[in-house]
Motif scaffolding. Structure first.
Motif, mmCIF file in Angstrom:
data_model
loop_
_atom_site.group_PDB
_atom_site.id
_atom_site.type_symbol
_atom_site.label_atom_id
_atom_site.label_comp_id
_atom_site.label_asym_id
_atom_site.label_seq_id
_atom_site.Cartn_x
_atom_site.Cartn_y
_atom_site.Cartn_z
ATOM 1 N N UNK A 60 71.654 -32.277 44.523
ATOM 2 C CA UNK A 60 72.989 -32.802 44.268
ATOM 3 C C UNK A 60 73.502 -32.585 42.872
ATOM 4 N N UNK A 61 72.640 -32.641 41.862
ATOM 5 C CA UNK A 61 73.059 -32.413 40.486
ATOM 6 C C UNK A 61 72.779 -30.967 40.102
ATOM 7 N N UNK A 62 73.069 -30.609 38.844
ATOM 8 C CA UNK A 62 72.770 -29.270 38.365
ATOM 9 C C UNK A 62 71.260 -29.070 38.330
ATOM 10 N N UNK A 63 70.824 -27.863 38.721
ATOM 11 C CA UNK A 63 69.395 -27.577 38.755
ATOM 12 C C UNK A 63 68.896 -26.924 37.469
ATOM 13 N N UNK A 64 69.783 -26.757 36.499
ATOM 14 C CA UNK A 64 69.366 -26.174 35.234
ATOM 15 C C UNK A 64 68.374 -27.097 34.537
ATOM 16 N N UNK A 65 67.430 -26.490 33.836
ATOM 17 C CA UNK A 65 66.421 -27.290 33.148
ATOM 18 C C UNK A 65 67.087 -28.162 32.088
ATOM 19 N N UNK A 66 66.753 -29.455 32.066
ATOM 20 C CA UNK A 66 67.380 -30.364 31.089
ATOM 21 C C UNK A 66 66.897 -30.068 29.675
ATOM 22 N N UNK A 67 67.765 -30.374 28.718
ATOM 23 C CA UNK A 67 67.374 -30.219 27.318
ATOM 24 C C UNK A 67 66.427 -31.344 26.918
ATOM 25 N N UNK A 68 65.752 -31.150 25.805
ATOM 26 C CA UNK A 68 64.817 -32.167 25.326
ATOM 27 C C UNK A 68 65.527 -33.504 25.141
ATOM 28 N N UNK A 69 64.856 -34.568 25.516
ATOM 29 C CA UNK A 69 65.352 -35.939 25.391
ATOM 30 C C UNK A 69 66.578 -36.205 26.263
ATOM 31 N N UNK A 70 66.836 -35.350 27.237
ATOM 32 C CA UNK A 70 67.977 -35.567 28.131
ATOM 33 C C UNK A 70 67.662 -36.715 29.093
ATOM 34 N N UNK A 254 71.921 -10.660 51.098
ATOM 35 C CA UNK A 254 72.575 -10.841 49.816
ATOM 36 C C UNK A 254 71.609 -11.514 48.843
ATOM 37 N N UNK A 255 72.107 -11.807 47.639
ATOM 38 C CA UNK A 255 71.324 -12.547 46.670
ATOM 39 C C UNK A 255 71.791 -13.997 46.649
ATOM 40 N N UNK A 256 70.895 -14.972 46.609
ATOM 41 C CA UNK A 256 71.328 -16.371 46.495
ATOM 42 C C UNK A 256 71.996 -16.609 45.148
ATOM 43 N N UNK A 257 72.945 -17.547 45.119
ATOM 44 C CA UNK A 257 73.641 -17.850 43.886
ATOM 45 C C UNK A 257 72.673 -18.359 42.822
ATOM 46 N N UNK A 258 72.986 -18.074 41.580
ATOM 47 C CA UNK A 258 72.099 -18.420 40.467
ATOM 48 C C UNK A 258 71.828 -19.914 40.385
ATOM 49 N N UNK A 259 72.793 -20.725 40.771
ATOM 50 C CA UNK A 259 72.615 -22.169 40.666
ATOM 51 C C UNK A 259 71.433 -22.675 41.481
ATOM 52 N N UNK A 260 70.991 -21.906 42.492
ATOM 53 C CA UNK A 260 69.906 -22.361 43.359
ATOM 54 C C UNK A 260 68.517 -21.944 42.869
#
Length: 316
Positions: A60-70, A254-260
């Motif tokens: 449900x949220x962004x799958x990008x790696x969180x920054x330190x202390x996030x 196809x290629x899956x979207x980068x967000x996944x």
């Protein structure tokens, strides 16, 4: 083992010598069932990433790696998955990245599952099917080893609280594609055709490229769709697509979207497939048909790096 499959597949790209080299590699894979031996070059097993380890997957949220202390992410949905022991479940012992990519795509496109019957083939730990069960009318799970299904049922139980109250009970059965017969009962369970078939990392050898298409053809309704995610470096993918087309399926690759996959790798290592019945030829772009580079072949998703395999064998 039908050697003609290997002869046909490798005739144009290497002839008889490459055919038997690949055959020897497949035979070597059969010798790696000893976890102690496998752990010598499998980081997940060596670091204790398997037996009984429970993981939590958020959606449900962004799958990008969180920054330190996030701050911790506030997921809309979380699924708990217990990984198994390789000695009991073989390749189905863990959640492979392909399953996570497909699950994230399904969550973002959950409308395709509503009021549908679904079957996850080669379910492993069951992440994809459990995610689907949050939206679908009913979900089937199948895999070929009793140990895999035992762990799967445990995962269904610990996630039962997230499933809709009006959904039908998830069903599971042992299913060996090489011995598939749509007219017979599989362990007292009669398989039904479904609207949607799901699968991740299903093809990693010529034998699977031959065995899987008839199963999909028998279990998918005439207007159904088969969605799959597989690493780009897997042996047999092109053969698999050819065999699906021969059964009357059209395919979009196809290629899956980068967000996944953005937190799993710096570059995309996966294909996204959509199969439907129809006369249209499958689609492959020039970019998708380029040879897989060395970085892709060295990706963590590869079951075995054969150069490493040969080196390790020399040490014993």
């Amino acid at each position: 083992m039908d050697i003609s499959l290997y002869l046909t597949y490798f005739h144009e790209s290497g002839g008889i010598e490459k055919t038997f080299e690949r055959l020897q590699q497949d035979q070597n894979l059969e010798e790696t069932n000893d976890p102690e031996y496998l752990s010598s070059f499998c980081p997940d097993l060596k670091e204790g990433g398997g037996t009984g380890k429970e993981l939590v997957f958020g959606f449900g949220a962004s799958y990008k790696k969180p920054k330190a202390k996030a701050k911790p992410k506030n997921w809309d949905l979380t699924i708990r998955i217990r990984q198994d022991d390789y000695r009991q479940s073989k390749a189905g012992w863990k959640v492979w990245d392909s399953a996570l990519v497909l699950s994230r795509w399904l969550y973002a496109n959950s409308g395709i599952l509503r009021d549908k019957t679904v079957h996850e083939l080669g379910c492993g730990c069951g992440l994809v099917g459990i995610l689907a069960a949050c939206f679908a009318k009913q979900v089937w799970f199948s895999d070929y080893l009793p140990g895999i299904l035992e762990n799967l049922r445990s995962n269904i139980t610990i996630n039962r609280h997230i499933l809709p109250e009006d959904a039908q009970e998830p069903r599971s059965c042992q299913l060996d594609w090489s011995d598939f017969n749509p007219t017979k009962s599989h362990y007292d369970v009669t398989l039904e055709t479904v609207d949607v078939i799901l699968g991740s990392d299903l093809v990693y050898g010529i034998h699977l490229a031959e065995a899987l298409p008839p199963v999909v053809n028998a279990l998918l309704k005439s207007d159904g769709v088969f969605y799959a995610v597989m690493p780009r470096n897997r042996w047999g993918i092109d053969q698999f697509m050819d065999n699906m087309e021969a059964l009357g399926f059209s395919c979009s690759r196809t290629f899956p979207e980068e967000e996944f996959w953005c937190d799993l790798s710096k570059k995309n290592h996966w294909y996204f497939f959509e199969f439907r019945r129809g006369p249209k030829k499958y689609e492959r772009t020039l970019q998708q048909d380029e040879k897989v580079d060395d970085e892709i072949f060295g990706s963590p998703e590869r079951f075995f790096d054969f150069s490493m395999f040969k080196k390790k064998r020399q040490d014993f």
